[in-house]
Enzyme design. Structure first.
Site, short mmCIF file in Angstrom:
data_model
loop_
_atom_site.label_atom_id
_atom_site.label_comp_id
_atom_site.label_asym_id
_atom_site.label_seq_id
_atom_site.Cartn_x
_atom_site.Cartn_y
_atom_site.Cartn_z
N SER A 84 0.74 -1.27 -0.20
CA SER A 84 -0.30 0.04 0.16
C SER A 84 0.70 1.25 -0.04
CB SER A 84 -0.86 0.04 1.20
OG SER A 84 -1.67 -1.09 1.25
N1 SAH Z 1 -0.86 -4.36 3.78
C1 SAH Z 1 -0.28 -5.15 2.52
C2 SAH Z 1 -1.44 -5.07 1.56
C3 SAH Z 1 -1.14 -6.12 0.58
S1 SAH Z 1 -2.13 -6.15 -0.72
C4 SAH Z 1 1.07 -4.39 2.17
O1 SAH Z 1 0.98 -3.06 2.37
O2 SAH Z 1 1.99 -4.90 1.74
C5 SAH Z 1 -3.69 -7.07 -0.01
C6 SAH Z 1 -3.10 -8.56 0.42
O3 SAH Z 1 -4.80 -9.23 0.85
C7 SAH Z 1 -2.84 -9.51 -0.82
O4 SAH Z 1 -1.52 -9.91 -0.34
C8 SAH Z 1 -3.85 -10.46 -0.81
O5 SAH Z 1 -3.26 -11.89 -1.23
C9 SAH Z 1 -4.50 -10.55 0.66
N2 SAH Z 1 -5.79 -11.14 0.77
C10 SAH Z 1 -6.88 -11.26 -0.32
N3 SAH Z 1 -7.84 -11.72 0.29
C11 SAH Z 1 -7.61 -11.99 1.61
C12 SAH Z 1 -8.31 -12.98 2.55
N4 SAH Z 1 -9.61 -13.31 2.60
N5 SAH Z 1 -7.51 -13.24 3.69
C13 SAH Z 1 -6.23 -12.75 3.96
N6 SAH Z 1 -5.54 -12.16 3.03
C14 SAH Z 1 -6.17 -11.77 1.74
#
Ligand code: SAH
Length: 212
Positions: free
Chosen positions: A59
């Protein structure tokens, strides 16, 4: 490139929008260059999301700051993070709370994030692979919940894992654009604030979107 200088400059710019000193100090301590792909380290302190592979993103720092501030952490909370991704937001949360439980549905990303957080020495993070049911019921209730992927609606089952008096931040909308909501849970009602428009990758699973 001097990462410390770039980090200070970024955090300094965030001051225009983020009032919580603790959040800004936490972001000064977490090395974002450690969480981005090796060939994009020079972009680590641009205020923008970056690709972390597997179709996912780390993010934007401003959004990390805004979401963290909305959780109103005071170092005593047990926090649930849905969507570990790179682990960057996880580290910022760990700086400001007692314990962070973070869940990620893509095992490869979960493993990489856990390795990074271990190398950085965080002891108050538990990283798990997500189950089909949204959230992490086993350690509920949480004083704060952060969802870093976009949901079609606020999942009831997740709200049930939030303690009374707790705060949740979650992007809700279509697959392509959302609003970032802060939900405060009271015994008899929930208060919902719209923080801003935003764009996140999709939350996948029961009570969310199907895999594309
Ligand atoms: N906070 C992270 C954002 C990553 S993007 C950062 O800044 O690096 C969002 C993430 O949510 C992805 O890696 C995706 O695989 C995960 N995701 C999507 N659906 C999910 C779920 N139901 N449970 C856990 N993770 C999930």
């Amino acid at each position: 490139m001097n990462y410390e200088t770039a980090r200070s400059a970024l955090v300094n710019n965030l001051k225009a929008h983020i009032g919580d000193e603790h959040v800004l100090e936490a972001m000064l301590r977490v090395p974002r260059e450690f969480f981005v792909s090796p060939d994009e380290k020079h972009l680590a302190y641009e205020d923008r999301p970056l690709s972390i592979g597997m179709g996912q993103t780390i993010s934007q720092p401003y959004i990390v700051a805004l979401m963290t501030e909305a959780l109103e952490l005071s170092s005593r909370e047990k926090v649930l993070e849905i969507g570990t991704g790179s682990g960057y937001q996880t580290a910022v949360l760990a700086e400001l709370s007692k314990l962070v439980i973070t869940v990620e549905r893509i095992p490869e990303l979960a493993r990489q994030a856990k390795d990074r957080l271990d190398v950085l020495g965080y002891k108050n993070i538990i990283a798990e692979i997500a189950e089909p049911e949204i959230g992490w019921q086993a350690a509920a209730p949480y004083e704060a919940i952060i969802v870093t992927a976009a949901a079609p609606y606020i999942p009831e089952k997740l709200l049930a894992q939030l303690a009374v008096g707790g705060r949740m931040v979650i992007p809700v909308g279509s697959r392509y654009e959302q609003n970032l909501y802060k939900v405060i849970k009271y015994a008899d009602r929930n208060e919902i604030h719209n923080l801003c428009g935003c764009r996140f990758v999709s939350l996948i699973g029961k009570d969310a979107w199907d895999e594309e």
